[in-house]
Design a protein around this motif. Structure first.
Motif, PDB file in Angstrom:
ATOM      1  N   PRO A  39       4.611  -5.847   6.094  1.00  0.00           N
ATOM      2  CA  PRO A  39       3.280  -5.228   6.141  1.00  0.00           C
ATOM      3  C   PRO A  39       3.255  -3.716   5.955  1.00  0.00           C
ATOM      4  CG  PRO A  39       3.890  -6.112   8.298  1.00  0.00           C
ATOM      5  CD  PRO A  39       4.937  -6.562   7.331  1.00  0.00           C
ATOM      6  N   ILE A  40       4.399  -3.036   5.996  1.00  0.00           N
ATOM      7  CA  ILE A  40       4.378  -1.598   5.714  1.00  0.00           C
ATOM      8  C   ILE A  40       4.023  -1.340   4.255  1.00  0.00           C
ATOM      9  CG2 ILE A  40       5.997  -1.002   7.549  1.00  0.00           C
ATOM     10  CD1 ILE A  40       8.169  -0.637   5.342  1.00  0.00           C
ATOM     11  N   HIS A  41       4.061  -2.401   3.432  1.00  0.00           N
ATOM     12  CA  HIS A  41       3.736  -2.273   2.021  1.00  0.00           C
ATOM     13  C   HIS A  41       2.289  -2.661   1.710  1.00  0.00           C
ATOM     14  CE1 HIS A  41       7.914  -1.444   1.426  1.00  0.00           C
ATOM     15  NE2 HIS A  41       8.286  -2.642   1.804  1.00  0.00           N
ATOM     16  N   TRP A  42       1.509  -3.010   2.752  1.00  0.00           N
ATOM     17  CA  TRP A  42       0.106  -3.350   2.491  1.00  0.00           C
ATOM     18  C   TRP A  42      -0.852  -3.019   3.634  1.00  0.00           C
ATOM     19  CZ3 TRP A  42      -1.690  -7.033   5.871  1.00  0.00           C
ATOM     20  CH2 TRP A  42      -0.750  -7.882   6.441  1.00  0.00           C
ATOM     21  N   SER A  43      -0.361  -2.763   4.829  1.00  0.00           N
ATOM     22  CA  SER A  43      -1.234  -2.515   5.979  1.00  0.00           C
ATOM     23  C   SER A  43      -1.102  -1.075   6.477  1.00  0.00           C
ATOM     24  CB  SER A  43      -0.905  -3.483   7.118  1.00  0.00           C
ATOM     25  OG  SER A  43      -1.576  -3.121   8.308  1.00  0.00           O
ATOM     26  N   ASP A  44      -2.189  -0.309   6.350  1.00  0.00           N
ATOM     27  CA  ASP A  44      -2.184   1.061   6.874  1.00  0.00           C
ATOM     28  C   ASP A  44      -1.932   1.076   8.379  1.00  0.00           C
ATOM     29  OD1 ASP A  44      -2.757   2.857   4.605  1.00  0.00           O
ATOM     30  OD2 ASP A  44      -4.607   1.692   4.460  1.00  0.00           O
ATOM     31  N   ARG A  45      -2.492   0.096   9.080  1.00  0.00           N
ATOM     32  CA  ARG A  45      -2.336   0.040  10.535  1.00  0.00           C
ATOM     33  C   ARG A  45      -0.867  -0.128  10.909  1.00  0.00           C
ATOM     34  NH1 ARG A  45      -1.404  -3.978  13.667  1.00  0.00           N
ATOM     35  NH2 ARG A  45      -2.009  -5.533  12.137  1.00  0.00           N
ATOM     36  N   VAL A  46      -0.197  -1.092  10.304  1.00  0.00           N
ATOM     37  CA  VAL A  46       1.210  -1.346  10.624  1.00  0.00           C
ATOM     38  C   VAL A  46       2.073  -0.163  10.194  1.00  0.00           C
ATOM     39  CG1 VAL A  46       3.215  -2.822  10.149  1.00  0.00           C
ATOM     40  CG2 VAL A  46       0.970  -3.853  10.575  1.00  0.00           C
ATOM     41  N   ALA A  47       1.811   0.386   9.015  1.00  0.00           N
ATOM     42  CA  ALA A  47       2.588   1.548   8.553  1.00  0.00           C
ATOM     43  C   ALA A  47       2.473   2.686   9.564  1.00  0.00           C
ATOM     44  CB  ALA A  47       2.108   1.992   7.174  1.00  0.00           C
TER      45      ALA A  47
END
Length: 145
Positions: A39-47
């Motif tokens: 998800p670091i490649h698609w979720s701003d929250r998770v990043a």
């Protein structure tokens, strides 16, 4: 400056620089092709939760773009005998419809003879936001005779 790899290729020749845009849609396509759905490649929250400044491009995608850059110069992927990099910084890809721009350049750092023929070593530079994102990026290219 060298337009493409050839028998006249020499140390110091520069590959024509280019810029490549990477969008969030590109990240989705790469995730599907590679199976890397972190998800670091698609979720701003998770990043953000893991301390990243935003969604980042897959490191292997950045490496693949560098490989495609060298391959185009070499006349095709069959001429590229090897490519090695170290990932030094992330490429942050905003969700703004534009994405991130990666600037690619390269210089022939040496030409040697091998059993297969003449081989050029190419030092590749990949930058995002003016900062290097691939360290020690080098490719070996079999030159046409």
């Amino acid at each position: 400056m060298s337009a493409s790899a050839g028998p006249e290729t020499a140390k110091g020749d520069e590959l024509a620089p280019t810029s490549v845009r990477v969008s969030r849609a590109d990240l989705v396509r790469y995730a599907g092709a590679s199976g890397d759905f972190n998800p670091i490649h698609w979720s701003d929250r998770v990043a953000g939760e893991v301390g990243l400044p935003g969604v980042i491009a897959h490191g292997m995608l950045t490496m693949a773009l560098a490989g495609r850059f060298v391959s185009a110069w070499a006349g095709g992927p069959a001429a590229v005998r090897g490519l090695g990099v170290r990932f030094t910084r992330p490429v942050v890809v905003p969700d703004d419809g534009t994405g991130a721009t990666i600037e690619l350049s390269g210089t022939v750092s040496g030409v040697d003879e091998s059993d297969a023929g003449r081989v050029a070593t190419v030092a590749v530079t990949a930058k995002f936001d003016g900062r290097t994102v691939l360290g020690r990026a080098t490719a070996e290219v079999l030159l046409p005779s």
